[in-house]
Design a protein around this motif. Structure first.
Motif, PDB file in Angstrom:
ATOM      1  N   PHE A 131      -5.873  -7.334  19.902  1.00  0.00           N
ATOM      2  CA  PHE A 131      -5.129  -8.428  20.797  1.00  0.00           C
ATOM      3  C   PHE A 131      -5.923  -9.979  20.776  1.00  0.00           C
ATOM      4  N   SER A 132      -5.948 -10.542  19.771  1.00  0.00           N
ATOM      5  CA  SER A 132      -6.473 -11.757  19.718  1.00  0.00           C
ATOM      6  C   SER A 132      -5.747 -12.789  18.561  1.00  0.00           C
ATOM      7  N   GLU A 133      -5.743 -13.833  18.616  1.00  0.00           N
ATOM      8  CA  GLU A 133      -4.958 -14.933  17.941  1.00  0.00           C
ATOM      9  C   GLU A 133      -5.122 -14.804  16.423  1.00  0.00           C
ATOM     10  N   ASP A 134      -6.560 -14.227  16.445  1.00  0.00           N
ATOM     11  CA  ASP A 134      -6.968 -14.087  14.870  1.00  0.00           C
ATOM     12  C   ASP A 134      -6.468 -12.799  14.093  1.00  0.00           C
ATOM     13  N   ASN A 135      -5.820 -12.032  14.890  1.00  0.00           N
ATOM     14  CA  ASN A 135      -5.029 -10.656  14.396  1.00  0.00           C
ATOM     15  C   ASN A 135      -4.123 -10.858  13.743  1.00  0.00           C
ATOM     16  N   TRP A 136      -4.168 -11.154  12.359  1.00  0.00           N
ATOM     17  CA  TRP A 136      -2.723 -11.684  11.694  1.00  0.00           C
ATOM     18  C   TRP A 136      -1.991 -10.458  11.189  1.00  0.00           C
ATOM     19  N   VAL A 137      -0.818 -10.349  11.500  1.00  0.00           N
ATOM     20  CA  VAL A 137       0.102  -9.542  11.040  1.00  0.00           C
ATOM     21  C   VAL A 137       0.808  -9.789   9.722  1.00  0.00           C
ATOM     22  N   VAL A 138       0.824  -8.912   8.668  1.00  0.00           N
ATOM     23  CA  VAL A 138       1.214  -9.343   7.522  1.00  0.00           C
ATOM     24  C   VAL A 138       2.412  -7.945   7.448  1.00  0.00           C
ATOM     25  N   ILE A 139       3.546  -8.804   7.060  1.00  0.00           N
ATOM     26  CA  ILE A 139       4.693  -8.001   6.769  1.00  0.00           C
ATOM     27  C   ILE A 139       5.269  -8.204   5.331  1.00  0.00           C
ATOM     28  N   SER A 140       4.938  -7.306   4.561  1.00  0.00           N
ATOM     29  CA  SER A 140       5.168  -7.495   3.205  1.00  0.00           C
ATOM     30  C   SER A 140       6.042  -6.332   2.505  1.00  0.00           C
ATOM     31  N   THR A 141       6.530  -6.724   1.429  1.00  0.00           N
ATOM     32  CA  THR A 141       7.758  -5.974   0.760  1.00  0.00           C
ATOM     33  C   THR A 141       6.886  -5.421  -0.718  1.00  0.00           C
ATOM     34  N   GLY A 142       7.624  -4.608  -1.466  1.00  0.00           N
ATOM     35  CA  GLY A 142       6.976  -4.414  -2.852  1.00  0.00           C
ATOM     36  C   GLY A 142       7.977  -5.093  -3.871  1.00  0.00           C
ATOM     37  N   PRO A 143       7.541  -4.952  -4.928  1.00  0.00           N
ATOM     38  CA  PRO A 143       8.370  -5.759  -6.158  1.00  0.00           C
ATOM     39  C   PRO A 143       9.610  -5.115  -6.610  1.00  0.00           C
ATOM     40  N   LEU A 144       9.607  -3.601  -6.288  1.00  0.00           N
ATOM     41  CA  LEU A 144      10.656  -2.969  -6.613  1.00  0.00           C
ATOM     42  C   LEU A 144      11.861  -2.869  -5.452  1.00  0.00           C
ATOM     43  N   THR A 145      11.574  -3.501  -4.197  1.00  0.00           N
ATOM     44  CA  THR A 145      12.540  -3.674  -3.149  1.00  0.00           C
ATOM     45  C   THR A 145      13.657  -4.675  -3.601  1.00  0.00           C
ATOM     46  N   GLY A 146      14.903  -4.129  -3.481  1.00  0.00           N
ATOM     47  CA  GLY A 146      15.843  -4.933  -3.951  1.00  0.00           C
ATOM     48  C   GLY A 146      16.233  -4.988  -5.532  1.00  0.00           C
ATOM     49  N   THR A 147      15.535  -4.270  -6.216  1.00  0.00           N
ATOM     50  CA  THR A 147      15.912  -4.087  -7.615  1.00  0.00           C
ATOM     51  C   THR A 147      16.992  -3.059  -7.881  1.00  0.00           C
ATOM     52  N   GLY A 148      17.193  -2.114  -6.941  1.00  0.00           N
ATOM     53  CA  GLY A 148      17.952  -0.866  -6.952  1.00  0.00           C
ATOM     54  C   GLY A 148      17.115   0.423  -7.419  1.00  0.00           C
ATOM     55  N   ALA A 149      16.019   0.213  -7.616  1.00  0.00           N
ATOM     56  CA  ALA A 149      15.056   1.531  -7.935  1.00  0.00           C
ATOM     57  C   ALA A 149      15.363   2.540  -6.644  1.00  0.00           C
ATOM     58  N   PRO A 150      15.452   3.751  -6.762  1.00  0.00           N
ATOM     59  CA  PRO A 150      15.729   4.674  -5.698  1.00  0.00           C
ATOM     60  C   PRO A 150      14.750   4.603  -4.599  1.00  0.00           C
TER      61      PRO A 150
END
Ligand code: SF4
Lengths: 78, 635
Positions: B57-76
């Protein structure tokens, strides 16, 4: 009399949870079980893990009156 | 900007919540090659930022929301996204994966990842599209449950096809194990909902219409077709998971003594059949359902309060079933829904309740809870989410409660994260995994060795032999699957069908026997992954990379990137004080046999840990050696 319990896909696909059958050997039990439902084949039973009274069994195991045999199809993934 | 690799949108955006400004975070092709995406990318970003002094609980706690390269390629099964930050539950690196549609839409909007810095000065929600980042007042949304919040977002955005995530009352009230919900899917573990709550950020929406670039479209499409048909013909991903879901494991766990019962004091539950996957399928299940792009479709739908909603996973069935002495399945369905609505991790909520029940029965904390007495649980969950009465204490989780009241020896957590549903005294490799897992007591991040030790194969579940080496291999493999944007369940098809279809056959017996004797070979692969410079026929993931992303990939390279991710995460945790001393389990699991007649039914943790550290190239304090970090190009 042997108590037979089915778990996993075998149970879902055959619609059978539990039944009581006469058998002296696992082979007899498997033959008898296949007669109970068209949806149970020897191939299906081959895919199952077998437990006799909670211990690992196999198709060659001998049975005694009062035994409980569990057939469970393989599972994974949680 | 032209990118070397397909599959990426090429932009990582840093959002300063305090000033409500947005800038691009530099992320190069080399970084894409080394850290791929998802949790590994997040670990790199956070490793470059965190010093070891920050708190959740501090301003320095960055939250990273990240996808992978296969997301959106139609891979199962590739619509997964990851959220990482410091966890309020463990104080160390948190990562949580989610199958909601947010990740897919983030890429459609043109972004691979978001970094949330700072703290909103008032209650806000954030709307993202291809051109803009717009902050809105969240007064109207604050206090809503996750279902209602997402309904309101649909009204506010004025359409249905967009990605969204939000927190519920539990996140707003800083419950240590609050979740983040996207559609009906949760980033459940490690309390990241509370981090968003602390940041005063109730929800994020994202929309766009961009296409994810694919390297070789034609061959990728053919490979996906082949892969999907392989998954659908496999006994686990084609039959068991679609028909029974993860819930199908309950009975098997019972047979193997793995079913966590009454706060993991036992591995068998006498009433397990009433709360099993079979009973769920026969009496409650309506249909199966899946995350976007998933041919496996492991989720269930059930009826709760006259609504059709997502049913419970295995973890919830066990931990709100036998683990609290409950055999009422309808109640579990109700609580599962209520917890999702409140925005709380079902595993940690259930684990905390189980500990509190035992603590009460042992006279350590008089809280009115006891095993099997469940009538008040719905209101207790509501009290936790709103931090009312005893709920305020329960909201702190097992670790803090056991430090306050005593009972650490039966506090089922590792590093502050409550353990999952597998009682590890009959699957000791899983026990090792819980102890060393980077995010704390998690079965998946721990390596999921239970799949060898009874669920899947039947490798000797009590021997420590080879378990450390397999743990490392599986952890690295899953790390990379997750980073690529895919669901970990795609890895279950790694086990050839013949091994599962003939569990009593001679070949399987040989494999089960041999597995504990090939630790040296697995160690060799772990140490020199490049010797596996090939595509394995049952592991379609690597070729998918080559075809869809245009990145050179083989099995060895794949697990090496996973290893890099695992070590990066460990390095961050070390900065926050994690050493060998923290890689531990409660005494009940290491010192007390599950079956007194079988003294071997406990976890020989120290023996396995020693081998695990050696295999990983860590020193005896559990710190990655300099040469390990250099070999992995982390430093
Ligand atoms: S296997 Fe299940 S959890 Fe994984 S992507 Fe498919 S539906 Fe989602």
């Amino acid at each position: 009399m042997i108590t037979v319990k089915l778990f996993g896909l075998l149970r879902i696909e055959s619609g059978i949870k539990e039944l009581h059958l006469e058998a002296d050997t696992m082979k007899q039990l498997c033959d008898n079980l296949c007669l109970q439902s068209e949806r149970i084949s020897k191939k299906d039973l081959d895919k199952c893990i077998i437990l006799i009274n909670g211990n690992k069994g196999n198709k060659r195991s001998k049975l005694q009156d009062g035994d409980t045999v569990i057939f469970m199809s393989p599972v994974a993934g949680g | 900007m032209s990118l070397k690799y397909s599959g990426y949108m090429g932009k990582v955006m840093a959002v300063d919540l305090t000033t409500e400004t947005v800038s691009e975070y530099p992320w190069s092709d080399t970084e894409r090659e080394l850290y791929i995406g998802g949790k590994i990318m997040a670990a790199r970003i956070l490793a470059d930022h965190l010093t070891g002094k920050e708190t959740a609980f501090s301003e320095d706690n960055w939250v990273v929301i990240s996808t992978g390269p296969l997301t959106g390629t139609g891979a199962p099964s590739s619509a997964r996204f990851n959220i990482s930050a410091l966890s309020p539950q463990t104080g160390i690196l948190a990562s949580s994966n989610c199958g909601g549609s947010f990740g897919l839409y983030l890429k459609k909007a043109g972004y691979d990842a978001l970094i949330l810095k700072g703290q909103c000065r008032k209650k806000r929600w954030l709307e993202i599209n291809e051109e803009q980042f717009i902050f809105h007042d969240a007064d109207e949304l604050w206090g809503t449950k996750t279902g209602e919040c997402q309904e309101k977002l649909i009204e506010l955005i004025g359409k249905k096809n967009f990605g969204k995530l939000c927190i519920g009352p539990a996140g707003e009230n800083l419950v240590k194990y609050a979740s983040i919900v996207s559609d009906e899917r949760s980033a459940g573990r490690t309390g990241l909902g509370a981090v968003l709550g602390w940041k005063n950020l109730k929800a994020i929406t994202v929309s766009g219409t961009k296409m994810v670039p694919v390297h070789d479209k034609e061959q990728t499409a053919q490979w996906i077709k082949k892969w999907v048909s392989y998954l659908q013909s496999h006994p686990l991903t084609g039959k068991q998971l679609p028909k029974l879901g993860t819930a199908g494991l309950v009975s098997s766990m019972q047979m193997h003594g793995l079913l966590s019962t009454r706060n993991a004091s036992a591995g068998h539950f006498e009433d397990f059949e009433k709360v099993s996957g079979e009973t769920l399928a026969e009496e409650y299940n309506i249909t199966n359902k899946g995350c976007a792009t998933c041919p496996i479709r492991c989720a269930r739908t059930v009826k709760v309060y006259d609504k059709t909603v997502k049913g419970p996973e295995l973890e919830t069935l066990v931990l709100l079933g036998g683990n609290i002495g409950n055999c009422n399945l309808q109640k579990i369905l109700d609580w599962n829904y209520e917890l999702d609505e409140l925005g709380m991790d079902t595993i940690s909520a259930a684990g905390t309740i189980a500990w509190a029940m035992e603590a009460n029965e042992k006279g350590l904390w008089h809280n009115g809870l006891s095993f099997g007495s469940i009538d008040t649980l719905s209101s207790i969950f509501d009290d936790i989410a709103h931090r009312r009465g005893i709920g305020d204490e329960l909201a702190e989780g097992t670790k803090r409660l056991s430090e306050k009241y005593g009972g650490k020896e039966f506090a089922m957590h590792s590093k502050g994260l409550e353990l999952s549903a597998y009682e590890p005294r009959r699957a000791v490799g899983q026990g090792l995994g819980y102890a060393v897992s980077n995010r704390g007591g998690c079965h998946l991040n721990g390596g999921y060795l239970v799949i060898l030790e009874g669920l899947g194969l039947n490798v000797d579940s009590q021997t420590p032999k080879a378990k450390a080496d397999f743990t490392m291999l599986f952890q690295d493999l899953m790390e990379m699957i997750s980073a690529s944007g895919q669901c970990l369940f795609t890895s279950y098809a790694f086990f050839p069908a013949f091994l599962l279809n003939k569990p009593n056959g001679m070949l399987v017996k040989i494999v089960n026997f041999a597995a504990t004797h090939v630790g040296w070979a697995v160690r060799l692969i772990n140490k020199f992954p490049r010797i596996c410079a090939l595509h394995l026929p049952m592991f379609h993931h690597t070729k998918m990379f080559t075809l869809a992303i245009g990145m050179k990939m083989d099995f060895g390279h794949y697990i090496e990137i996973g290893e890099r991710g695992y070590n990066l995460e460990r390095m961050i945790n070390n900065r926050f004080g994690i050493t060998a001393e923290n890689d531990k389990l409660p005494k009940r699991l290491t010192n007390v046999p599950q079956d007194p007649k079988h003294p071997e039914t406990k976890v020989p943790l120290e023996t396995m840990k020693k081998t695990y550290y050696q295999a990983r190239g860590w020193d005896k304090n559990g710190i990655p050696k300099e040469k390990t970090l250099r070999r992995l190009k982390i430093k």
